[in-house]
Design a protein around this motif. Structure first.
Motif, mmCIF file in Angstrom:
data_model
loop_
_atom_site.group_PDB
_atom_site.id
_atom_site.type_symbol
_atom_site.label_atom_id
_atom_site.label_comp_id
_atom_site.label_asym_id
_atom_site.label_seq_id
_atom_site.Cartn_x
_atom_site.Cartn_y
_atom_site.Cartn_z
ATOM 1 N N UNK A 60 -10.806 -13.237 9.015
ATOM 2 C CA UNK A 60 -10.774 -13.077 7.563
ATOM 3 C C UNK A 60 -10.598 -11.627 7.143
ATOM 4 N N UNK A 61 -10.975 -10.682 7.999
ATOM 5 C CA UNK A 61 -10.885 -9.261 7.660
ATOM 6 C C UNK A 61 -9.609 -8.593 8.155
ATOM 7 N N UNK A 62 -8.766 -9.338 8.839
ATOM 8 C CA UNK A 62 -7.539 -8.762 9.392
ATOM 9 C C UNK A 62 -6.623 -8.275 8.276
ATOM 10 N N UNK A 63 -6.042 -7.111 8.474
ATOM 11 C CA UNK A 63 -5.113 -6.559 7.491
ATOM 12 C C UNK A 63 -3.742 -7.195 7.661
ATOM 13 N N UNK A 64 -2.979 -7.209 6.575
ATOM 14 C CA UNK A 64 -1.634 -7.785 6.594
ATOM 15 C C UNK A 64 -0.786 -7.102 5.529
ATOM 16 N N UNK A 65 0.507 -7.287 5.670
ATOM 17 C CA UNK A 65 1.460 -6.790 4.677
ATOM 18 C C UNK A 65 2.387 -7.927 4.281
ATOM 19 N N UNK A 66 2.802 -7.894 3.039
ATOM 20 C CA UNK A 66 3.788 -8.852 2.553
ATOM 21 C C UNK A 66 5.141 -8.147 2.586
ATOM 22 N N UNK A 67 6.176 -8.822 3.080
ATOM 23 C CA UNK A 67 7.500 -8.180 3.141
ATOM 24 C C UNK A 67 7.913 -7.628 1.771
ATOM 25 N N UNK A 68 8.562 -6.472 1.783
ATOM 26 C CA UNK A 68 8.875 -5.806 0.511
ATOM 27 C C UNK A 68 9.937 -6.515 -0.323
ATOM 28 N N UNK A 69 10.665 -7.465 0.240
ATOM 29 C CA UNK A 69 11.650 -8.191 -0.568
ATOM 30 C C UNK A 69 11.015 -9.385 -1.301
#
Length: 170
Positions: free
Chosen positions: A123-132
């Motif tokens: 639950x604490x894992x970091x993530x990124x959403x694609x910039x497009x």
């Protein structure tokens, strides 16, 4: 198995861009829910059908215990007899992004929006959403955006989806 994921309502992405992503998988999914609460799916990929039964148990808004198994066409057909609510159809685009799988679900009843899900290991894992991708809002905690809730609102008339799409955006 634990399923930990964030879910977002996003603006409709460019499907042609999705189709060109490295490692993209395109799944056509027909999804129903049974009287017992199980989810059953027919998943078509590259002309091949797979039938899956899933039972989830809520732990937190991010985490569920997921018991998923492949079933035969005959089992799927029998479970369809016990379905409740409407049938959800969607096209899922799955691709690897920064060591995570991104899933984008596009529904025929929404013209301007879609769902994006990111599965995590904790639950604490970091993530990124694609910039497009343009996020409208995170809906992980909003039960109204669960597929089960959407399936209960599917009527016989197509015009309802146009009204629902407007009401969800507004």
């Amino acid at each position: 198995m634990l399923e930990i994921e964030h879910k977002f309502l996003i603006k409709m992405p460019n499907v042609e861009v999705l189709k060109k992503l490295n490692g993209i998988r395109i799944l056509n999914i027909t999804q129903n829910y049974t009287e017992s609460g199980a989810r059953i799916r027919k998943v078509q990929e590259n002309g091949h059908n797979t039938y899956i039964k899933t039972v989830k148990k809520h732990i937190t808004n991010l985490t569920r215990i997921e018991d998923e198994s492949e079933i035969s066409f005959e089992e799927y057909s029998a479970l369809l007899e016990t379905k409740q609510g409407g049938t959800i159809e969607k096209t899922r685009y799955v691709y690897p992004y920064k060591s995570k799988n991104i899933e984008i679900d596009i529904f025929p009843f929404w013209q301007n929006q879609a769902f994006l899900e990111i599965e995590l290991k904790s639950e604490n894992e970091e993530y990124e959403i694609p910039d497009f991708i343009e996020v409208i809002k995170e809906v992980t905690d909003d039960k109204a955006y669960r597929n089960y809730e959407l399936s209960k609102k599917i009527p016989k008339e197509e015009n309802f989806w146009n009204l629902l799409a407007l009401s969800v955006v507004l």
